[in-house]
Design a protein around this motif. Sequence first.
Motif, mmCIF file in Angstrom:
data_model
loop_
_atom_site.group_PDB
_atom_site.id
_atom_site.type_symbol
_atom_site.label_atom_id
_atom_site.label_comp_id
_atom_site.label_asym_id
_atom_site.label_seq_id
_atom_site.Cartn_x
_atom_site.Cartn_y
_atom_site.Cartn_z
ATOM 1 N N GLY A 13 7.176 -13.705 -33.722
ATOM 2 C CA GLY A 13 7.360 -14.621 -32.376
ATOM 3 C C GLY A 13 7.251 -16.180 -32.805
ATOM 4 O O GLY A 13 6.897 -16.519 -34.048
ATOM 5 N N ASN A 14 7.261 -16.988 -31.947
ATOM 6 C CA ASN A 14 7.310 -18.223 -32.070
ATOM 7 C C ASN A 14 5.837 -18.929 -32.131
ATOM 8 O O ASN A 14 5.202 -18.824 -31.067
ATOM 9 C CB ASN A 14 8.269 -18.897 -30.755
ATOM 10 C CG ASN A 14 8.158 -20.482 -31.139
ATOM 11 O OD1 ASN A 14 7.855 -21.122 -32.176
ATOM 12 N ND2 ASN A 14 8.746 -21.034 -29.974
ATOM 13 N N ARG A 16 5.096 -22.000 -33.115
ATOM 14 C CA ARG A 16 4.782 -23.388 -32.900
ATOM 15 C C ARG A 16 4.073 -23.735 -31.762
ATOM 16 O O ARG A 16 3.616 -24.892 -31.762
ATOM 17 C CB ARG A 16 6.205 -24.200 -33.185
ATOM 18 C CG ARG A 16 6.580 -24.111 -34.669
ATOM 19 C CD ARG A 16 7.963 -24.823 -34.890
ATOM 20 N NE ARG A 16 8.154 -26.045 -34.517
ATOM 21 C CZ ARG A 16 9.070 -26.557 -34.651
ATOM 22 N NH1 ARG A 16 10.290 -26.167 -34.915
ATOM 23 N NH2 ARG A 16 9.339 -27.969 -34.385
ATOM 24 N N VAL A 49 3.727 -12.336 -30.528
ATOM 25 C CA VAL A 49 4.195 -11.413 -29.370
ATOM 26 C C VAL A 49 5.335 -10.576 -30.187
ATOM 27 O O VAL A 49 5.481 -10.645 -31.351
ATOM 28 C CB VAL A 49 5.169 -12.469 -28.446
ATOM 29 C CG1 VAL A 49 4.198 -13.191 -27.498
ATOM 30 C CG2 VAL A 49 5.987 -13.263 -29.102
ATOM 31 N N GLY A 50 5.708 -9.540 -29.304
ATOM 32 C CA GLY A 50 6.663 -8.372 -30.306
ATOM 33 C C GLY A 50 5.861 -7.100 -30.001
ATOM 34 O O GLY A 50 4.918 -6.761 -29.204
ATOM 35 N N VAL A 148 1.495 -12.471 -20.525
ATOM 36 C CA VAL A 148 2.765 -11.639 -20.699
ATOM 37 C C VAL A 148 2.528 -10.563 -21.635
ATOM 38 O O VAL A 148 2.515 -10.815 -22.629
ATOM 39 C CB VAL A 148 3.758 -12.495 -21.336
ATOM 40 C CG1 VAL A 148 5.165 -11.917 -21.048
ATOM 41 C CG2 VAL A 148 4.124 -14.092 -20.630
ATOM 42 N N GLU A 188 -2.455 -21.313 -25.507
ATOM 43 C CA GLU A 188 -1.432 -22.388 -25.796
ATOM 44 C C GLU A 188 -0.449 -22.476 -24.610
ATOM 45 O O GLU A 188 0.216 -23.750 -24.423
ATOM 46 C CB GLU A 188 -0.758 -21.949 -27.134
ATOM 47 C CG GLU A 188 0.303 -20.925 -26.837
ATOM 48 C CD GLU A 188 -0.143 -19.743 -26.751
ATOM 49 O OE1 GLU A 188 -1.266 -19.325 -26.834
ATOM 50 O OE2 GLU A 188 0.699 -18.522 -27.174
ATOM 51 N N PHE B 74 1.469 -27.820 -21.517
ATOM 52 C CA PHE B 74 1.267 -26.503 -22.144
ATOM 53 C C PHE B 74 1.200 -25.331 -20.898
ATOM 54 O O PHE B 74 0.287 -24.921 -20.585
ATOM 55 C CB PHE B 74 -0.183 -26.840 -22.675
ATOM 56 C CG PHE B 74 -0.119 -27.725 -23.940
ATOM 57 C CD1 PHE B 74 0.372 -27.222 -25.259
ATOM 58 C CD2 PHE B 74 -0.417 -28.950 -23.810
ATOM 59 C CE1 PHE B 74 0.259 -27.859 -26.284
ATOM 60 C CE2 PHE B 74 -0.146 -29.826 -24.953
ATOM 61 C CZ PHE B 74 0.211 -29.343 -26.224
ATOM 62 N N ARG B 93 14.141 -21.986 -28.826
ATOM 63 C CA ARG B 93 12.763 -21.500 -29.007
ATOM 64 C C ARG B 93 12.195 -22.232 -29.972
ATOM 65 O O ARG B 93 10.820 -22.728 -29.679
ATOM 66 C CB ARG B 93 12.801 -20.088 -29.266
ATOM 67 C CG ARG B 93 13.365 -18.993 -28.280
ATOM 68 C CD ARG B 93 12.217 -18.512 -27.603
ATOM 69 N NE ARG B 93 11.453 -17.698 -28.381
ATOM 70 C CZ ARG B 93 9.984 -17.198 -28.207
ATOM 71 N NH1 ARG B 93 9.582 -17.401 -27.111
ATOM 72 N NH2 ARG B 93 9.513 -16.413 -29.121
ATOM 73 N N LEU B 94 12.633 -22.530 -30.994
ATOM 74 C CA LEU B 94 12.082 -23.328 -32.038
ATOM 75 C C LEU B 94 11.714 -24.789 -31.449
ATOM 76 O O LEU B 94 10.718 -25.352 -32.020
ATOM 77 C CB LEU B 94 12.913 -23.558 -33.320
ATOM 78 C CG LEU B 94 12.780 -22.217 -34.165
ATOM 79 C CD1 LEU B 94 13.972 -22.407 -35.311
ATOM 80 C CD2 LEU B 94 11.736 -22.129 -34.805
ATOM 81 N N ILE B 120 14.239 -12.210 -29.365
ATOM 82 C CA ILE B 120 13.000 -13.167 -28.932
ATOM 83 C C ILE B 120 12.024 -12.474 -28.136
ATOM 84 O O ILE B 120 11.171 -12.859 -27.440
ATOM 85 C CB ILE B 120 13.511 -14.213 -28.367
ATOM 86 C CG1 ILE B 120 14.203 -14.207 -27.150
ATOM 87 C CG2 ILE B 120 14.391 -15.053 -29.247
ATOM 88 C CD1 ILE B 120 14.512 -15.448 -26.506
ATOM 89 N N GLY B 121 12.463 -10.903 -27.981
ATOM 90 C CA GLY B 121 11.521 -10.163 -27.100
ATOM 91 C C GLY B 121 11.903 -10.312 -25.445
ATOM 92 O O GLY B 121 12.456 -11.342 -24.783
ATOM 93 N N GLN B 123 10.470 -10.194 -22.761
ATOM 94 C CA GLN B 123 9.860 -10.867 -21.856
ATOM 95 C C GLN B 123 10.109 -12.243 -21.972
ATOM 96 O O GLN B 123 9.836 -13.215 -20.767
ATOM 97 C CB GLN B 123 8.319 -10.818 -22.004
ATOM 98 C CG GLN B 123 7.690 -11.659 -23.498
ATOM 99 C CD GLN B 123 7.784 -10.767 -24.559
ATOM 100 O OE1 GLN B 123 8.572 -9.669 -24.584
ATOM 101 N NE2 GLN B 123 7.435 -11.223 -25.812
#
Lengths: 208, 259
Positions: A13-14, A16, A49-50, A148, A188, B74, B93-94, B120-121, B123
């Motif tokens: 997952g992301n 950043r 995530v994943g 989530v 986060e 956030f 997403r990035l 990306i999942g 969810q």
Amino acid sequence: MADPIVIIDYDAGNLRSVQRACAEVGAQAVISNDPTQVKAASRIIFPGVGAAGSAMVSLRRNGLADALRGAVGDGKPVLGICLGLQISLRHSEENDTETLGLIPGETRRFRLDRPELKIPHMGWNEVRPVQPHPLLDGIEAGDEFYFVHAYYPAPEDQACVYARTTYEDDFAAAVGRGNYFGVQFHPEKSGRVGLALLDRFTRWDGQC
Amino acid sequence: MLSKRLIACLDVRDGKLAKSVRFVNTKDIGDPVEKAREYYADGLDELVFYDITASSDKRAIMLDVVEAVAKEVFIPLSVGGGVRSVADATDLRLAGAEKINVNSAAVARPALIAECAEAIGNQNVVLSMDIRQVPESADCPSGYEIVINGGRTPMGIDGLAWALEGERLGAGELVVNAIDADGTRDGYELKLTAMIAEAVRIPVIASGGAGKPEHLKEALTTGKADAALVASMVHYGDYRVSELKRWLHQEGVKMRMSW
């Protein structure tokens, strides 16, 4: 912070958003999939995530699973987030996967009777500390964090459970042992209270 | 217990904030980053950016907006408008988007939902549906029809059937946007929202028509929505985010009340 925090990158997952949240609380964090860098880190964030299955394949292939186990063994502060917490347990029902085994117990899928409750458990929910921990210090009654997830951690030893959250039933929202601490929610993405938890982690000595 | 969510949607065109009324006559109302910061500080639960930029050569501006917001805000950030491929989703997403909204492109090519879910999942994939009321017919037995292109093109696809198909293909959440109600401030389409929320097991966001706090309460109770999306009622200063949440809380709707 003298040494940067290493955010472990294992294609889960992301990352950043975690890095940006660290920056917001004044901590430099680097995203890395290099086991050498993980071993050299002063503290580690293990997000994700994943799915558990592909995450474990990736962690083992990269040598990150051993590097992470080593870091935990060396007493470095480690923060698991979401999937990062779930695969710290011994087994996950997701893809029937053997996971890292840092904490005895397993990750289970929500089985809900009430039809109006959706899966994943997505949104803001109250996190209630059930025993003191430096990373939970300052959380007040009614403070909510962003979740989530379709699976939840079920540690064998209740002494490892530091906070609970209620969906249909209670589940462990924060799990820890020694210098390892994991949260099922996303600090986060949890506004002020989430950033405060990350801030405490950047200064935590790994003792509880 | 899970709180209901208040979500604000910001329509962005060429990097600037716009609010459409029935999707035409959009007028510029300010800087999206500033608005996002204001709502975040005021207790917003989730933010949606919808890119309505017409020309494709200006689409990169949206990435800058997302990046700037993600540095300061956030809470979950969802972005949609013009997402046609996994590459579009990954770019957003990035830049800092948590969730990706797909809409027209998914109607044209449903596999896009599955591809994004894989990449990306589930969810993080939100299927946004623009729906209008029509007479019940063989094509649209629910009496609701999917439209695309900002409501201009009816597709002859049943709204309820498309919601179920979206869930099956891997969408993690649904936005039910009632095109007839959008921008009217007369209230959400409660019947439509409840019909879909009862049929699926993923969260449903009610969208289109919010004008008064009572409308939000209706969507989150009789409409059975998990979240209510607002736009003009907060963008023009008629209501504050915190004021809406406080009112809903007092009315017995479970909301996040500390931020």
